[in-house]
Each structure stands twice: as C-alpha cells, then as structure tokens.
Design a protein around this motif. Sequence first.
Motif, PDB file in Angstrom:
ATOM      1  N   SER A 146       0.798  -1.230   0.000  1.00 17.33           N
ATOM      2  CA  SER A 146       0.000   0.000   0.000  1.00 17.33           C
ATOM      3  C   SER A 146       0.829   1.278   0.000  1.00 17.33           C
ATOM      4  N   SER A 147       2.162   1.162   0.130  1.00 19.91           N
ATOM      5  CA  SER A 147       2.986   2.375   0.091  1.00 19.91           C
ATOM      6  C   SER A 147       3.445   2.711  -1.324  1.00 19.91           C
ATOM      7  N   VAL A 148       3.129   1.831  -2.274  1.00 18.30           N
ATOM      8  CA  VAL A 148       3.565   2.043  -3.657  1.00 18.30           C
ATOM      9  C   VAL A 148       2.683   3.088  -4.320  1.00 18.30           C
ATOM     10  N   ASP A 178       1.349  -0.858   6.673  1.00 14.70           N
ATOM     11  CA  ASP A 178       0.219  -1.464   5.964  1.00 14.70           C
ATOM     12  C   ASP A 178      -0.937  -0.475   5.978  1.00 14.70           C
ATOM     13  N   ARG A 179      -1.970  -0.798   5.226  1.00 15.59           N
ATOM     14  CA  ARG A 179      -3.066   0.163   5.041  1.00 15.59           C
ATOM     15  C   ARG A 179      -3.922   0.346   6.292  1.00 15.59           C
ATOM     16  N   PHE A 180      -3.839  -0.550   7.268  1.00 16.97           N
ATOM     17  CA  PHE A 180      -4.676  -0.466   8.466  1.00 16.97           C
ATOM     18  C   PHE A 180      -3.957   0.223   9.638  1.00 16.97           C
ATOM     19  N   LYS A 181      -2.744  -0.216   9.934  1.00 16.28           N
ATOM     20  CA  LYS A 181      -2.002   0.352  11.058  1.00 16.28           C
ATOM     21  C   LYS A 181      -1.076   1.486  10.642  1.00 16.28           C
ATOM     22  N   GLY A 182      -0.817   1.617   9.366  1.00 14.94           N
ATOM     23  CA  GLY A 182       0.085   2.656   8.898  1.00 14.94           C
ATOM     24  C   GLY A 182       1.525   2.347   9.263  1.00 14.94           C
ATOM     25  N   GLY A 196       0.084   5.406  11.947  1.00 16.40           N
ATOM     26  CA  GLY A 196      -0.930   5.707  10.946  1.00 16.40           C
ATOM     27  C   GLY A 196      -0.400   6.080   9.578  1.00 16.40           C
ATOM     28  N   LYS A 197      -1.263   6.702   8.798  1.00 18.37           N
ATOM     29  CA  LYS A 197      -0.998   6.990   7.386  1.00 18.37           C
ATOM     30  C   LYS A 197      -0.213   8.292   7.220  1.00 18.37           C
TER      31      LYS A 197
END
Length: 238
Positions: A146-148, A178-182, A196-197
């Motif tokens: 999800s960081s791409v 990851d997309r949930f915990k960032g 987070g994000k």
Amino acid sequence: RKSRQPLSVPRFGKGRVLAIMLAAVLVALVAFGFWDSRFYVQTADIRGVQHSPAAEIYSRASVDGYSIFWVNPRVAAQRIEALPYVKRATVQTSLPNRVRIDVEERVPVAVWRVNGQDLWVDVEGVTMPIANPDVSLPVFTDLDGSSVQPDGSVDPLLISSVHELKQRLPEINEFAYDRFKGLQFHLASGTAVLLGKPEGLAGRVEELLVLQGSLASLGQMPLEIDWRFEDGYTLKLP
C-alpha cells in the motif's frame, strides 16, 4: 551604329570585403575542427560518482567519438539523469576535446522491502537497485503493497518520517507499513508504536519523540502507543 556600353563591375566596400573574408576564415576553422582528430572526444572527467559506474556514465552521455562541436551538454546531461542513482548531472565542454561531467547522486536512506524485492529508496521516495549490500540502512517493509505510488515510487512523507525517526532514534532499524495500522515499529524498550498513514505523519513523529522522552523519564514502558489519528493517542499498559 549603337555605341557599346561598358560592362559594369560590382564594387564592394571595404566593410563587405572584410565580412566575406571573415566568413571564409570561420568556415575554414569549422571545417578544420570537424576534420582534425584532436577535436574528437575520447574520454571525460567524471566527478561525484559513488554508486554509478563511471564507464556507464560516459556511455550514457553518448559523446565518445564525436567532435566537440557536435556535443550538446544539455542533452548529454539529460541522458545521464535517466540512470537510477543520478539525481542531477552537469556537462561542460572546452576545446580542444575536453568534457567534464559532474554528477549528484541520490542518497539512499532506507531499504524498501515490498513484494519480496529489496530496493534502496531516497528521502524523496525514489527507488533504485541496491548497489552495495554492505551499506547499513534501516529496513522499511511494506506489508501489503500500500505504500507504492502509481509511478512506482514510495510516498515521500513516509520515507522522510522514517528518516527523521532513524536520525532521532538511531537504535531503530526496522519499520513496517500497511493500510490499516500505517507506519509501525518498536522502540528500544520494546514498546510497539503505530503512527498511521502519511497525512499529518510528520507532526505525529515530533509529538511522539516528546512523549517517548517523557515516558522514559517517568520509567514507564507501555506495551503499545497507538497514535494513528490526529485527535490523540492511546497507551496500552502492562
């Protein structure tokens, strides 16, 4: 009988004659420059490279064997900047056949691990192959891809935050996302941190560093610091 008119001979002023002579000299000099082998590029003075092979820089510049008068420094620099480790390049030429190439390389700040592949990444999120596996860098693992970003790079807010954390807390060597915990990692005390994000991440990093210092001074070591949201954090105590 018709009288014959004398032929008119064009007359040139001294200024025009001088201009014609000068043009002829310039044409001769240019022709000499293209024909004489002393004006043909055979090597280059390459500076500033650490990860990029000098031979690859020279080859990509595409100046070898060309007359110095044919070399376009701007175009040669653009070719070099297409190489993975090159951030910026400057090409300068001088007579008779000298070429100087100054390179500013990208500085990797982490190993980005995603989909089973390891790459270097710089603070701007630009990725590149690992040139030297012996270089010690923190590992940033993307757990779900999800960081791409669409262009294949990494979100620069994430990477700059990882770099800042590594600078301030050098004992941390592993980060994950990851997309949930960032962004997530463990402090030296063993405390798990969830940040987070990317949005607002830089601010949360600064506040976390203050909180971490306060907790350490009180001798408190929570199991987890969850600071994924802008409205504050929660602590999970032993």
